[in-house]
Enzyme design. Structure first.
Site, PDB file in Angstrom:
ATOM      1  CB  THR A 177      -5.244 -16.017 -11.175  1.00 45.06           C
ATOM      2  OG1 THR A 177      -5.810 -15.249 -12.238  1.00 45.06           O
ATOM      3  CG2 THR A 177      -3.751 -15.744 -11.085  1.00 45.06           C
ATOM      4  CD  GLU A 225     -11.886  -9.445 -15.967  1.00 42.84           C
ATOM      5  OE1 GLU A 225     -12.390  -9.698 -17.070  1.00 42.84           O
ATOM      6  OE2 GLU A 225     -12.498  -8.983 -15.007  1.00 42.84           O
TER       7      GLU A 225
HETATM    8  C1  LIG Z   1      -6.130  -6.669  -7.964  1.00 42.90           C
HETATM    9  C2  LIG Z   1      -6.210  -7.938  -8.767  1.00 42.90           C
HETATM   10  C3  LIG Z   1      -7.441  -8.583  -8.928  1.00 42.90           C
HETATM   11  C4  LIG Z   1      -7.518  -9.784  -9.617  1.00 42.90           C
HETATM   12  N1  LIG Z   1      -8.719 -10.460  -9.672  1.00 42.90           N
HETATM   13  C5  LIG Z   1      -8.747 -11.715 -10.196  1.00 42.90           C
HETATM   14  C6  LIG Z   1      -9.954 -12.501 -10.106  1.00 42.90           C
HETATM   15  O1  LIG Z   1     -10.977 -12.057  -9.567  1.00 42.90           O
HETATM   16  N2  LIG Z   1      -9.924 -13.777 -10.584  1.00 42.90           N
HETATM   17  C7  LIG Z   1      -8.803 -14.313 -11.160  1.00 42.90           C
HETATM   18  O2  LIG Z   1      -8.841 -15.466 -11.572  1.00 42.90           O
HETATM   19  N3  LIG Z   1      -7.648 -13.584 -11.269  1.00 42.90           N
HETATM   20  C8  LIG Z   1      -7.601 -12.304 -10.799  1.00 42.90           C
HETATM   21  N4  LIG Z   1      -6.443 -11.563 -10.880  1.00 42.90           N
HETATM   22  C9  LIG Z   1      -5.257 -12.155 -11.518  1.00 42.90           C
HETATM   23  C10 LIG Z   1      -4.880 -11.485 -12.839  1.00 42.90           C
HETATM   24  O3  LIG Z   1      -5.809 -11.799 -13.845  1.00 42.90           O
HETATM   25  C11 LIG Z   1      -3.447 -11.922 -13.162  1.00 42.90           C
HETATM   26  O4  LIG Z   1      -2.590 -11.265 -12.239  1.00 42.90           O
HETATM   27  C12 LIG Z   1      -3.029 -11.609 -14.582  1.00 42.90           C
HETATM   28  O5  LIG Z   1      -3.769 -12.387 -15.503  1.00 42.90           O
HETATM   29  C13 LIG Z   1      -1.527 -11.828 -14.813  1.00 42.90           C
HETATM   30  O6  LIG Z   1      -1.071 -13.041 -14.309  1.00 42.90           O
HETATM   31  P1  LIG Z   1       0.216 -13.071 -13.349  1.00 42.90           P
HETATM   32  O7  LIG Z   1       0.012 -12.054 -12.305  1.00 42.90           O
HETATM   33  O8  LIG Z   1       0.458 -14.464 -12.933  1.00 42.90           O
HETATM   34  O9  LIG Z   1       1.409 -12.569 -14.287  1.00 42.90           O
HETATM   35  P2  LIG Z   1       2.308 -13.475 -15.270  1.00 42.90           P
HETATM   36  O10 LIG Z   1       1.434 -14.299 -16.132  1.00 42.90           O
HETATM   37  O11 LIG Z   1       3.358 -14.159 -14.481  1.00 42.90           O
HETATM   38  O12 LIG Z   1       2.987 -12.358 -16.170  1.00 42.90           O
HETATM   39  C14 LIG Z   1       4.146 -11.623 -15.799  1.00 42.90           C
HETATM   40  C15 LIG Z   1       4.568 -10.779 -16.999  1.00 42.90           C
HETATM   41  O13 LIG Z   1       4.919 -11.634 -18.097  1.00 42.90           O
HETATM   42  C16 LIG Z   1       4.146 -11.313 -19.237  1.00 42.90           C
HETATM   43  N5  LIG Z   1       3.876 -12.523 -20.007  1.00 42.90           N
HETATM   44  C17 LIG Z   1       3.375 -13.712 -19.561  1.00 42.90           C
HETATM   45  N6  LIG Z   1       3.252 -14.571 -20.580  1.00 42.90           N
HETATM   46  C18 LIG Z   1       3.669 -13.920 -21.690  1.00 42.90           C
HETATM   47  C19 LIG Z   1       3.770 -14.279 -23.077  1.00 42.90           C
HETATM   48  N7  LIG Z   1       3.390 -15.485 -23.519  1.00 42.90           N
HETATM   49  N8  LIG Z   1       4.250 -13.358 -23.943  1.00 42.90           N
HETATM   50  C20 LIG Z   1       4.613 -12.128 -23.511  1.00 42.90           C
HETATM   51  N9  LIG Z   1       4.546 -11.730 -22.221  1.00 42.90           N
HETATM   52  C21 LIG Z   1       4.062 -12.613 -21.327  1.00 42.90           C
HETATM   53  C22 LIG Z   1       2.886 -10.681 -18.678  1.00 42.90           C
HETATM   54  O14 LIG Z   1       2.214  -9.888 -19.653  1.00 42.90           O
HETATM   55  C23 LIG Z   1       3.438  -9.876 -17.527  1.00 42.90           C
HETATM   56  O15 LIG Z   1       3.950  -8.668 -17.995  1.00 42.90           O
HETATM   57  C24 LIG Z   1      -6.352 -10.340 -10.222  1.00 42.90           C
HETATM   58  C25 LIG Z   1      -5.115  -9.674 -10.092  1.00 42.90           C
HETATM   59  C26 LIG Z   1      -5.032  -8.515  -9.349  1.00 42.90           C
HETATM   60  C27 LIG Z   1      -3.690  -7.861  -9.181  1.00 42.90           C
END
Ligand SMILES: Cc1cc2nc3c(=O)[nH]c(=O)nc-3n(C[C@H](O)[C@H](O)[C@H](O)COP(=O)(O)OP(=O)(O)OC[C@H]3O[C@@H](n4cnc5c(N)ncnc54)[C@H](O)[C@@H]3O)c2cc1C
Length: 385
Positions: free
Chosen positions: A125, A363
């Site tokens: 991410t 994830e």
């Molecule tokens: C506590 C924690 C631990 C984590 N650990 C890791 C880790 O170890 N390694 C790592 O790489 N990442 C990690 N993450 C990141 C996590 O995997 C991401 O936060 C997650 O994949 C969502 O990405 P984003 O936060 O950028 O949300 P966004 O992608 O910006 O999404 C925002 C909203 O839009 C929706 N959305 C986005 N695209 C679409 C679409 N095409 N159609 C419909 N809805 C959509 C999403 O479902 C969500 O509701 C962690 C996150 C947290 C909070």
């Protein structure tokens, strides 16, 4: 309840005893202070829980995903923070090296990680690319016998405590995600690599979630995992297994919430009787337990298929989607059954409610799981992982 072998029951009992004896007494304090449980992580390494799914020849415990689910569930039943630390280490970081690495790379890093001598993190991410993981902007440029990384990763579990991180970076921007992104192992102490901001979170507060920053970070060419351009494809395979671990994390947190609600409902008296004697409370408990069992069956199906070497993209996405959303409903009802006491920190219900909220996000969000499931059902071309 899913049928377990005698060995699996023994493992479950051993992890439960450890969680109740060594983790439970500290959970509130770690949560309050956002304190990383270093001592517990060390002991988990000694118990083999930092190398559950890796072969004994590489220093692992040589067990499968069914055992892995049991271990994550039992740890998370007491503290989801410990569950996610173990999950990110095993099925993300170490497993990426196992799946994508050469024999030499496996021998170089997996024994240290599986024994718990090293803690691992996995960085996919970025601030601008979460669900759209293929939109990563961190770059790796070849320079002689080295790769030079620039950019940053965000929300990385174990980020500031890890001894090494598997990091995804763009190696050829003309090729897009599939073919243009590669994975690298970056070791702690490498010049130009440092953890950045540590997040202050709603839940899972004893786990560490940090930025990783790369500024002209030069790593040896042999730290490229597998082949150049295979990183994104391997990351999607890693997530197939990783999603089973988030389903297990969901099961554990929800089990803790359900057990606490059952206990409280039988102790708390109103109108001259235990609240468990009211049909409204009984129906809540019945729904919670039924959803929990359904989530467990989906999770164990995915784990069992993974152990049989089958493709689990559909099954792990279904398990993660259902278990995480069911767990949120279960923890919500857990608070409701506690009434006002569910809102205060003297009871565990509020912490389960906060911790579980990560499960439909991490994830791959629920929305993304539904896209993966639909894509598998309809057989359409993948647009993203
Ligand atoms: C506590 C924690 C631990 C984590 N650990 C890791 C880790 O170890 N390694 C790592 O790489 N990442 C990690 N993450 C990141 C996590 O995997 C991401 O936060 C997650 O994949 C969502 O990405 P984003 O936060 O950028 O949300 P966004 O992608 O910006 O999404 C925002 C909203 O839009 C929706 N959305 C986005 N695209 C679409 C679409 N095409 N159609 C419909 N809805 C959509 C999403 O479902 C969500 O509701 C962690 C996150 C947290 C909070």
């Amino acid at each position: 309840m899913f049928g377990l072998t005698e060995e699996q029951r023994q493992l479950q009992s051993a992890v439960r005893a450890f969680a109740e004896g060594e983790i439970a007494p500290h959970v509130s304090e770690w949560d309050e202070k956002s304190e990383f449980p270093h001592e517990v992580v060390k002991k988990l390494g000694e118990m083999g829980l930092l190398g559950v799914i890796f072969p004994e020849s590489l220093g692992g415990a040589g067990m499968g995903y069914v055992e892995y689910v049991l271990a994550i569930e039992e740890l998370s039943r007491v503290d989801g923070s410990v569950g996610i630390i173990v999950a990110a280490h095993n099925s993300l970081c170490t497993n990426h090296i196992m799946l994508g690495g050469t024999d030499e790379q496996r021998k170089r890093w997996i024994p240290k990680l599986a024994s718990g001598e090293w803690l691992g993190a996995w960085g996919l991410t970025e601030p601008g690319s979460g669900s759209d993981a293929g939109g990563a902007r961190t770059t790796a440029v070849k320079k002689g016998d080295t790769w030079v990384l620039n950019g940053s990763k965000t929300f990385i579990t174990n980020g500031s405590h890890a001894n090494c991180a598997v990091v995804l970076a763009v190696t050829d921007k003309t090729k897009g995600a599939s073919g243009g992104i590669s994975a690298f192992v970056v070791e702690k102490g490498t010049k130009g690599f440092r953890p950045g901001r540590k997040e202050n979170k709603l839940g899972l507060r004893a786990s560490d979630t940090s930025e990783l920053i790369f500024e002209d970070c030069e790593i040896p060419a042999e730290n490229l995992i597998g082949k150049e351009g295979d990183g994104f494809k391997d990351a999607m395979r890693v997530l197939d297994g990783g999603r089973i671990s988030i389903a297990a994390l969901s099961l554990g947190i929800a089990r803790g919430a359900l057990d606490a609600a059952m206990k409280y409902a039988q102790e708390r008296r109103q109108f001259g009787k235990a609240i468990s004697e009211f049909q409204a409370i009984q129906f809540k408990l019945a729904d919670m337990a039924t959803q929990w069992d359904a989530a467990q069956l989906l999770t164990m199906r995915a784990a069992q298929m993974k152990d049989e070497g089958k493709k689990v993209t559909l099954e792990s996405a279904m398990a993660k989607l259902y278990a995480s959303e069911a767990a949120c409903r279960i923890c919500d009802e857990g608070v409701q059954i506690h009434g006002g006491y569910g809102f205060i920190k003297d009871y565990p219900a509020e912490k389960f409610y906060r911790d579980v909220r990560l499960c439909p996000i991490g994830e791959g969000t629920s929305e993304i799981q539904r896209m993966v499931i639909a894509r598998e059902l309809l057989g359409s071309k993948p647009s993203r992982g």
